[in-house]
Design a protein around this motif. Structure first.
Motif, mmCIF file in Angstrom:
data_model
loop_
_atom_site.group_PDB
_atom_site.id
_atom_site.type_symbol
_atom_site.label_atom_id
_atom_site.label_comp_id
_atom_site.label_asym_id
_atom_site.label_seq_id
_atom_site.Cartn_x
_atom_site.Cartn_y
_atom_site.Cartn_z
ATOM 1 N N MET A 86 0.843 -1.199 0.000
ATOM 2 C CA MET A 86 0.000 0.000 0.000
ATOM 3 C C MET A 86 0.872 1.241 0.000
ATOM 4 N N SER B 181 4.445 1.493 -2.265
ATOM 5 C CA SER B 181 4.113 0.112 -1.946
ATOM 6 C C SER B 181 5.321 -0.776 -2.235
ATOM 7 N N MET C 273 -2.499 9.450 4.069
ATOM 8 C CA MET C 273 -3.188 8.479 3.219
ATOM 9 C C MET C 273 -2.446 7.150 3.304
ATOM 10 N N GLY D 63 -2.930 3.564 1.513
ATOM 11 C CA GLY D 63 -3.767 2.937 0.500
ATOM 12 C C GLY D 63 -4.959 3.847 0.266
ATOM 13 N N GLY D 64 -6.154 3.317 0.391
ATOM 14 C CA GLY D 64 -7.339 4.145 0.187
ATOM 15 C C GLY D 64 -7.864 4.797 1.459
ATOM 16 N N TYR D 65 -7.191 4.600 2.570
ATOM 17 C CA TYR D 65 -7.705 5.136 3.833
ATOM 18 C C TYR D 65 -7.143 6.533 4.081
ATOM 19 N N ARG D 66 -8.029 7.419 4.504
ATOM 20 C CA ARG D 66 -7.562 8.758 4.777
ATOM 21 C C ARG D 66 -7.764 9.128 6.242
ATOM 22 N N THR E 57 -12.659 8.479 9.742
ATOM 23 C CA THR E 57 -12.085 7.602 8.729
ATOM 24 C C THR E 57 -13.021 6.433 8.491
#
Lengths: 278, 287
Positions: free
Chosen positions: B1, B32, B65, B67-70, B77
């Motif tokens: 990620m 990654s 950030m 991966g796709g998590y903020r 979140t």
């Protein structure tokens, strides 16, 4: 015998009867004014030796003398007057709310006069270069500073012997350096006996003698220079020589070394001499 | 990620007398699959940084950030549990967190929490045991009967059993003897490559950072002091000295060889054997 500060005579120890022996028939002595490093892998028995030296533990077999007194439950308080110990975790050994109170603790316990006490606090903090921190809170200091205060607390009671039981293990490189400098200062300025317990061969460079433990037995008694030659066999017992020694040992078939270098500087000096003759 | 920090600051107990700014305007990117070392002294902000990687802490300003998590101040979140499943953190002295009756239960605790079935856990167990080099015969024993080094392996196995994509290691070798240190680091290095992990190693050891990492970030008082490839970072003696860090032993030796003997060897992740071979070739006498 007067010059032997610590004597271990055929000492064996285990934590419980159904447990394996942690120390097996261990005998050695430490002379006055000596700095001895006790080296070994995790579980080799090196920390048990430290705990036996000041009566935190007692041997199952054999006898231990410290400064001529046999270590027994009856003499333990006399022994602890003579033996100070600094432990691994800097956060586990503070009682005072300021550096000064903390160093005073051991002295107060012994009922030392106030005048003498103030004097000793100042002297011992000076030895570890922490006089500027008299009224600081110990828990806010860095790891290396904490350990230096712990050493000052031990110095203040003027022991004959100081044991550093992996006192640098939890410190960062800066803290480690601070402690090694402090120990070297103590060597030069005081007559106190030092026993340092470690698995890091970088920390034994200044020691007079090394006792290497392996699986509860003395594997070797020697001096740092000699030990640095034993790279292969040390690796077999879970230890590793410093980079300087590794380079030296591999250069021996090409370069003639006067003696085994202990530091990078010594190694480079000898390489320079060799190189200039080519 | 992929991981990115964008102008991240973190202040503990803001607007109180105890206000403390642990991270200050920190920005960096981790790709990654990279092996990144974060180096800094006690108090440099390393632990605060780590806790942002799996959402234990959120930035007080800026954004992270993963991966796709903020993670962003004032923003909830989405699916933070999913993030924590993907980012495995091996904290300092992880063996202090063991608590179960048996080693098997302790290792299974994490995956179970994240909803892994008993069947899944049973297929993962032998794999993680092999990875940390623990004997399956030990599974029924109490973790507290083990030696310190073995306990640490059990704790690490518990993190691996969640099959994370990002592995965060906080001083994983602290307190181990040299053999234990090397075994643990070699294990993580192997896992990193075998499983294509993104690995973030927090360490005091310049030598380990040099040996294992392909990217280094040096922190000082919550700020980024230096960032780059280890071969570039670790030759900057003056810059390192500013934050009281030393050049790794081997690099210092090569520098001195050059100034004192005129022998020039460029650092190239040499083994000691290779390094000595080069010295012999240049010093004369090695004919």
């Amino acid at each position: 015998m007067a010059t032997d500060q610590v004597i271990f005579k055929n000492v064996s120890f285990r934590y419980a009867e159904d447990q394996p022996w942690v120390l097996k028939n261990v005998s050695f002595s430490i002379k006055q004014d000596e700095w001895v490093a006790i080296l070994g892998h995790n579980g080799s028995g090196k920390s048990t030796i430290a705990k036996l030296m000041n009566g935190l533990l007692f041997p199952d077999e054999g006898t231990i003398y410290v400064h001529g007194i046999e270590v027994t439950p009856d003499t333990v308080w006399d022994i602890r007057e003579k033996v100070g110990m600094v432990f691994q975790n800097p956060d586990n050994q503070f009682v005072g709310t300021t550096v000064r109170d903390d160093v005073a603790f051991g002295l107060e316990n012994r009922g030392v006069d106030r005048e003498i006490m103030l004097n000793r606090i100042e002297e011992s903090l000076k030895s570890v270069r922490m006089t500027d921190y008299l009224f600081h809170e110990p828990h806010r200091l860095s790891g290396g500073q904490k350990q230096r205060v712990a050493i000052a607390g031990v110095l203040a009671i003027q022991p004959d012997l100081i044991i550093l039981d992996e006192a640098t293990a939890m410190l960062d490189p800066r803290g480690r350096k601070e402690i090694m400098m402090t120990v070297n200062d103590l060597r030069e300025e005081t007559k106190v006996n030092l026993v340092s317990i470690t698995h890091d061969l970088n920390e034994i460079v200044g020691a007079d003698r090394v006792i290497v433990m392996n699986d509860g037995e003395i594997w070797l008694e020697t001096v740092p220079r000699e030990l640095f030659k034993q790279e292969e066999s040390l690796r077999e017992i879970g230890l590793d020589v410093p980079f300087t020694a590794k380079v030296t040992n591999r250069l021996k078939d090409t370069v003639d070394f006067d003696q085994q270098p202990l530091t990078q500087k010594e190694l480079l000096d000898q390489l320079w001499i060799f190189h200039s003759k080519q | 990620m992929d991981i990115s920090f964008k102008a991240v600051s973190h202040t503990y107990q803001p607007n109180s007398p105890f206000e403390y700014r642990a991270l200050k305007d920190l920005s960096f990117n981790i790709q990654s699959g990279q092996f990144v070392a974060i180096v800094g002294h006690t108090g440099s902000g390393k632990s605060t940084l780590i806790q942002h990687l799996n959402g234990l802490l959120k930035p007080t300003s800026g954004e992270v950030m993963i991966g796709g998590y903020r993670l962003k101040a004032g923003e909830k979140t989405a699916n933070i549990k999913g993030l924590r499943e993907k980012v495995g953190v091996v904290f300092q002295y992880p063996e202090h967190q063991l608590f179960e009756e048996t080693i098997e239960k302790d290792i299974a605790f994490g995956p179970k929490n994240f909803g892994a079935t008993e069947e899944e856990i049973q297929t993962r167990l032998p794999k993680v045991l092999e990875a940390v080099n623990l004997d399956a015969k030990l599974l029924d024993r109490s973790p507290f009967d083990l030696s310190g080094g073995q306990m640490r392996r059990v704790a690490i196995a518990g993190v691996l059993a969640m099959e994370p994509e990002v592995l965060v290691l906080d001083e994983p070798t602290a307190g181990l003897d040299p053999k234990g240190q090397q075994e643990v680091m070699d294990m993580f290095y192997r896992l990193h490559h075998e499983k294509g992990l993104t690995t973030i190693l927090v360490t005091h050891s310049m030598e380990d950072a040099l040996k294992y990492a392909d990217h280094v970030i040096i922190l000082e008082q919550g700020k980024k002091h230096l960032e780059g490839q280890p071969e570039e970072i670790f030759v900057q003696k003056e810059r390192l000295k500013q934050v009281q860090l030393d050049v790794p032993e081997e690099i210092q030796f090569l520098m001195d060889l050059k100034t004192r003997l005129g022998i020039s060897i460029t650092y190239d992740k040499h083994s000691v054997d290779d390094l000595v071979r080069e010295i012999k070739a240049q010093i004369g006498g090695g004919r």
